[in-house]
Design a protein around this motif. Sequence first.
Motif, PDB file in Angstrom:
ATOM      1  N   ASN A  62       0.826  -1.215   0.000  1.00 43.53           N
ATOM      2  CA  ASN A  62       0.000   0.000   0.000  1.00 43.53           C
ATOM      3  C   ASN A  62       0.857   1.260   0.000  1.00 43.53           C
ATOM      4  OD1 ASN A  62      -2.868  -0.079  -0.225  1.00 43.53           O
ATOM      5  ND2 ASN A  62      -2.926  -1.312   1.640  1.00 43.53           N
ATOM      6  N   ILE A  63       1.778   1.309  -0.953  1.00 42.64           N
ATOM      7  CA  ILE A  63       2.706   2.430  -1.091  1.00 42.64           C
ATOM      8  C   ILE A  63       2.564   3.037  -2.482  1.00 42.64           C
ATOM      9  CG2 ILE A  63       5.146   3.087  -1.193  1.00 42.64           C
ATOM     10  CD1 ILE A  63       4.220   2.492   1.607  1.00 42.64           C
ATOM     11  N   GLY A  64       2.563   4.362  -2.552  1.00 40.01           N
ATOM     12  CA  GLY A  64       2.562   5.057  -3.840  1.00 40.01           C
ATOM     13  C   GLY A  64       3.879   5.776  -4.038  1.00 40.01           C
ATOM     14  N   ALA A  65       4.271   5.972  -5.304  1.00 41.54           N
ATOM     15  CA  ALA A  65       5.529   6.654  -5.621  1.00 41.54           C
ATOM     16  C   ALA A  65       5.376   7.393  -6.940  1.00 41.54           C
ATOM     17  CB  ALA A  65       6.686   5.651  -5.700  1.00 41.54           C
ATOM     18  N   VAL A 136      10.554  16.847  -8.002  1.00 38.30           N
ATOM     19  CA  VAL A 136      10.115  16.521  -6.649  1.00 38.30           C
ATOM     20  C   VAL A 136       9.632  15.074  -6.618  1.00 38.30           C
ATOM     21  CG1 VAL A 136       8.611  17.149  -4.731  1.00 38.30           C
ATOM     22  CG2 VAL A 136       9.393  18.922  -6.320  1.00 38.30           C
ATOM     23  N   LEU A 137      10.142  14.309  -5.656  1.00 36.60           N
ATOM     24  CA  LEU A 137       9.744  12.915  -5.451  1.00 36.60           C
ATOM     25  C   LEU A 137       8.647  12.857  -4.405  1.00 36.60           C
ATOM     26  CD1 LEU A 137      10.435   9.774  -5.746  1.00 36.60           C
ATOM     27  CD2 LEU A 137      11.953  10.142  -3.776  1.00 36.60           C
ATOM     28  N   PHE A 138       7.636  12.012  -4.650  1.00 38.99           N
ATOM     29  CA  PHE A 138       6.556  11.798  -3.684  1.00 38.99           C
ATOM     30  C   PHE A 138       6.491  10.315  -3.327  1.00 38.99           C
ATOM     31  CE2 PHE A 138       5.258  15.425  -6.291  1.00 38.99           C
ATOM     32  CZ  PHE A 138       4.988  16.386  -5.314  1.00 38.99           C
ATOM     33  N   LEU A 139       6.573  10.009  -2.037  1.00 36.76           N
ATOM     34  CA  LEU A 139       6.403   8.648  -1.550  1.00 36.76           C
ATOM     35  C   LEU A 139       5.350   8.692  -0.455  1.00 36.76           C
ATOM     36  CD1 LEU A 139      10.182   7.628  -1.185  1.00 36.76           C
ATOM     37  CD2 LEU A 139       8.659   7.114  -3.109  1.00 36.76           C
ATOM     38  N   GLY A 140       4.399   7.757  -0.484  1.00 35.71           N
ATOM     39  CA  GLY A 140       3.336   7.860   0.502  1.00 35.71           C
ATOM     40  C   GLY A 140       2.533   6.591   0.709  1.00 35.71           C
ATOM     41  N   ASP A 141       1.558   6.711   1.597  1.00 29.18           N
ATOM     42  CA  ASP A 141       0.726   5.603   2.045  1.00 29.18           C
ATOM     43  C   ASP A 141      -0.592   5.600   1.276  1.00 29.18           C
ATOM     44  OD1 ASP A 141      -0.670   3.698   3.493  1.00 29.18           O
ATOM     45  OD2 ASP A 141      -1.135   5.062   5.140  1.00 29.18           O
ATOM     46  N   GLY A 149      -1.479   1.173  -4.019  1.00 27.42           N
ATOM     47  CA  GLY A 149      -0.221   1.335  -4.734  1.00 27.42           C
ATOM     48  C   GLY A 149      -0.190   2.486  -5.712  1.00 27.42           C
ATOM     49  N   GLU A 150      -1.252   3.335  -5.721  1.00 30.86           N
ATOM     50  CA  GLU A 150      -1.299   4.468  -6.649  1.00 30.86           C
ATOM     51  C   GLU A 150      -1.863   5.701  -5.953  1.00 30.86           C
ATOM     52  OE1 GLU A 150      -2.921   3.796 -10.638  1.00 30.86           O
ATOM     53  OE2 GLU A 150      -2.982   1.651 -10.169  1.00 30.86           O
ATOM     54  N   PHE A 151      -1.297   6.862  -6.303  1.00 30.37           N
ATOM     55  CA  PHE A 151      -1.872   8.128  -5.857  1.00 30.37           C
ATOM     56  C   PHE A 151      -2.954   8.560  -6.857  1.00 30.37           C
ATOM     57  CE2 PHE A 151       2.692   9.096  -4.395  1.00 30.37           C
ATOM     58  CZ  PHE A 151       2.458   8.569  -3.143  1.00 30.37           C
TER      59      PHE A 151
END
Length: 382
Positions: A62-65, A136-141, A149-151
């Motif tokens: 459950n990670i987005g990038a 800019v890198l974005f990593l999140g929940d 797995g997706e924003f």
Amino acid sequence: YHVQTPKSLSFLTVIFWSTEKANKKKMEIGLSPKLAKKVYEGDGGSYLAWSPSELPMLREGNIGAAKLSLHKNGFALPRYSDSSKVAYVLQGSGVTGIVLPESEEKVVAIKKGDALALPFGVVTWWYNKEETELIVLFLGDTSKAHKAGEFTDFFLTGSNGIFTGFSTEFVGRAWDLEESDVKTLVGKQSGKGVVQLEGTITLPEPKPEHRIGMALNCEEAPLDVDIKGGGRVVVLNTKNLPLVGDVGLGADLVRLDGGAMCSPGFSCDSALQVTYIVRGSGRVQVVGVDGQRVLETTIKAGNLFIVPRFFVVSKIADPEGMEWFSIITTPNPIFTHLAGSSSVWKALSPSVLQAAFNVDSGVEQLFRSKRTSDAIFFPPPN
């Protein structure tokens, strides 16, 4: 369950075999590092993301990038997301506007090395007025996102913004506008996500006081670990960037010197490690269940890879060194290292080690005598 006949036994065997096969398949999920792919672009820049179809651990964890890239005068339209995130400036400098729920807009100057925590409900915009591309890198929940797995971003303006979805009647009623004004307002929004601003528009200037508590520069912050010839670490946590507590994520920036090694270790609080290689290259090995090496590969700038919960990971930098930015799925992560002066081996009794390795005391003493001063990072051998 009481087995009475060979037929029943065969049935149970099939069940056990199928379960074992399913578990094995789950553990064989691809861990290979991947590069981001373009999702959309405009005159002002582009937006790239990593897909769960190519990196299944995103969905599993459950990670987005994703990455935002802005050219000169590139403007990322105001949006909010279905995920809490940590943003990290990989390149360039610029300005971001941040509106926390029921709060005033904060206009923050950002530059390479800056990290920002972006909780749920925050509205942001991003702008680059310099020649150097802003990345800019974005990593999140994504545990509460529409897609694991997706924003998913929701744009306030633009050709796919909320104004375009409502009828002119609703827009007019909500904002007290005449129908002709509504059509002008909506009709002018032709860009999608990222646009390029004309020279006639001047965005608000950043305010130094707005930066306090909103951003931390990882390249300038006090070091949490500094080992000569080995590497350096800056950790983001609730102490130096309180908003990471609202995001529910911790993060760190690690710089490994040329030829140095990062001690094999694991997150002992059930956290996933999501790592983006910022600079340089090196080798990585990951060991999982039953002592199986599940990943051995070369990693380089632009790669993203994920270490599953409790799996042990170690890296060795190439001669030019390696730098990476990671998020950990807990705001104050705890790691156990298996080598070095702080390793778990140093805490175990000599007789326990001797019995566990099934070796004599001489071998045990030799093993214990090594790495008594080096912790976490090991300089290259002479």
